[in-house]
Scaffold this motif. Structure first.
Motif, mmCIF file in Angstrom:
data_model
loop_
_atom_site.group_PDB
_atom_site.id
_atom_site.type_symbol
_atom_site.label_atom_id
_atom_site.label_comp_id
_atom_site.label_asym_id
_atom_site.label_seq_id
_atom_site.Cartn_x
_atom_site.Cartn_y
_atom_site.Cartn_z
ATOM 1 N N PHE A 100 0.823 -1.209 0.000
ATOM 2 C CA PHE A 100 0.000 0.000 0.000
ATOM 3 C C PHE A 100 0.858 1.261 0.000
ATOM 4 O O PHE A 100 0.469 2.274 0.546
ATOM 5 N N PHE A 152 2.907 2.127 5.086
ATOM 6 C CA PHE A 152 1.960 1.636 6.080
ATOM 7 C C PHE A 152 2.415 2.107 7.451
ATOM 8 O O PHE A 152 3.516 1.775 7.893
ATOM 9 N N HIS A 160 -2.564 3.932 5.517
ATOM 10 C CA HIS A 160 -1.742 3.554 4.365
ATOM 11 C C HIS A 160 -2.210 4.221 3.088
ATOM 12 O O HIS A 160 -3.282 4.829 3.031
ATOM 13 N N LEU A 195 -2.509 3.779 -1.367
ATOM 14 C CA LEU A 195 -3.214 2.863 -2.266
ATOM 15 C C LEU A 195 -2.297 1.820 -2.892
ATOM 16 O O LEU A 195 -2.767 0.768 -3.308
ATOM 17 N N HIS A 223 -11.251 4.120 -4.660
ATOM 18 C CA HIS A 223 -10.960 4.776 -3.385
ATOM 19 C C HIS A 223 -11.893 5.970 -3.171
ATOM 20 O O HIS A 223 -12.367 6.203 -2.058
ATOM 21 N N THR A 250 -11.512 -0.562 2.847
ATOM 22 C CA THR A 250 -10.464 -1.276 3.583
ATOM 23 C C THR A 250 -11.052 -2.343 4.503
ATOM 24 O O THR A 250 -12.258 -2.429 4.706
ATOM 25 N N CYS A 253 -8.545 -0.457 8.053
ATOM 26 C CA CYS A 253 -7.505 0.575 8.036
ATOM 27 C C CYS A 253 -8.063 1.907 7.561
ATOM 28 O O CYS A 253 -9.231 2.011 7.187
ATOM 29 N N ALA A 284 -7.246 4.621 4.644
ATOM 30 C CA ALA A 284 -6.507 4.714 3.392
ATOM 31 C C ALA A 284 -6.555 6.125 2.830
ATOM 32 O O ALA A 284 -7.576 6.807 2.914
ATOM 33 N N ASN A 310 -1.820 7.772 -2.732
ATOM 34 C CA ASN A 310 -0.360 7.659 -2.603
ATOM 35 C C ASN A 310 0.286 9.021 -2.359
ATOM 36 O O ASN A 310 1.201 9.129 -1.536
#
Length: 180
Positions: free
Chosen positions: A83, A86, A137, A139, A147, A153, A156, A158, A161
């Motif tokens: 991901f 993290f 984290h 992607l 997303h 998830t 988590c 997310a 990036n």
């Protein structure tokens, strides 16, 4: 910009780690955003996060896809994650363990091991019936369109990036994270 760093000793791996002093994260699971805070002042807001498919609240068991409410610290950083990055949280907390013990979801041995880890500034066991490996984290190679469309998830938090890269400049092991 000057930053003051607080040095912390990580007894789980016998290393000294740093976290920006007074910097902490507020994860708002209703508004789907993360606020980077210094004290009570919001320094930055990252919108458009995704949480667990099961929403947010008290996690009852591994695989329930719920993002847990509570106060945690970043216990480890995975730079080589699928991901992208993290930031692992110190889930389950002592509060999580206490509620789970009362509800018969974990036994006294598991409760004691979680409490022991927190008391000694270690990452709690990640293989309990309550689950583990909850973190913040990016992607990785996942589709940014999905997303933006849904919470996807397994519990988590997310970010895209580029957002996780940006957030990594603010946080490190030891940073406090409040999920509400």
């Amino acid at each position: 910009m000057w930053r003051i760093y607080l040095l912390l000793y990580c007894s789980c791996c016998a290393t000294v780690v740093s976290a920006a002093e007074d910097i902490w994260l507020l994860v708002d699971t209703s508004a789907l955003k993360i606020e980077v805070k210094k004290g009570e002042k919001t320094l930055e807001t990252l919108d458009g996060i995704a949480i667990g498919q099961g929403g947010a609240g008290f996690k009852h068991h591994r695989g329930d896809n719920v993002t847990p409410f509570g106060d945690y610290r970043i216990g480890w950083v995975g730079e080589q994650s699928a991901f992208k990055k993290f930031f692992g949280l110190t889930y389950p907390s002592v509060d999580d363990a206490g509620k789970a013990l009362e509800q018969g979801l974990i036994n006294r041995v598991t409760y004691n091991s979680i409490v022991y880890a927190h008391k000694h500034n270690q990452v709690p066991p990640q293989n309990t019936p309550l689950g583990g490996r909850i973190g913040i984290h990016g992607l990785g190679r996942a589709d940014e369109k999905i997303h933006k469309m849904m919470n996807w998830t397994h519990g988590c938090i997310a970010l895209t990036n580029s957002q996780i890269d940006h957030l990594s400049h603010w946080i490190d092991k030891g940073t406090m994270v409040r999920i509400k």
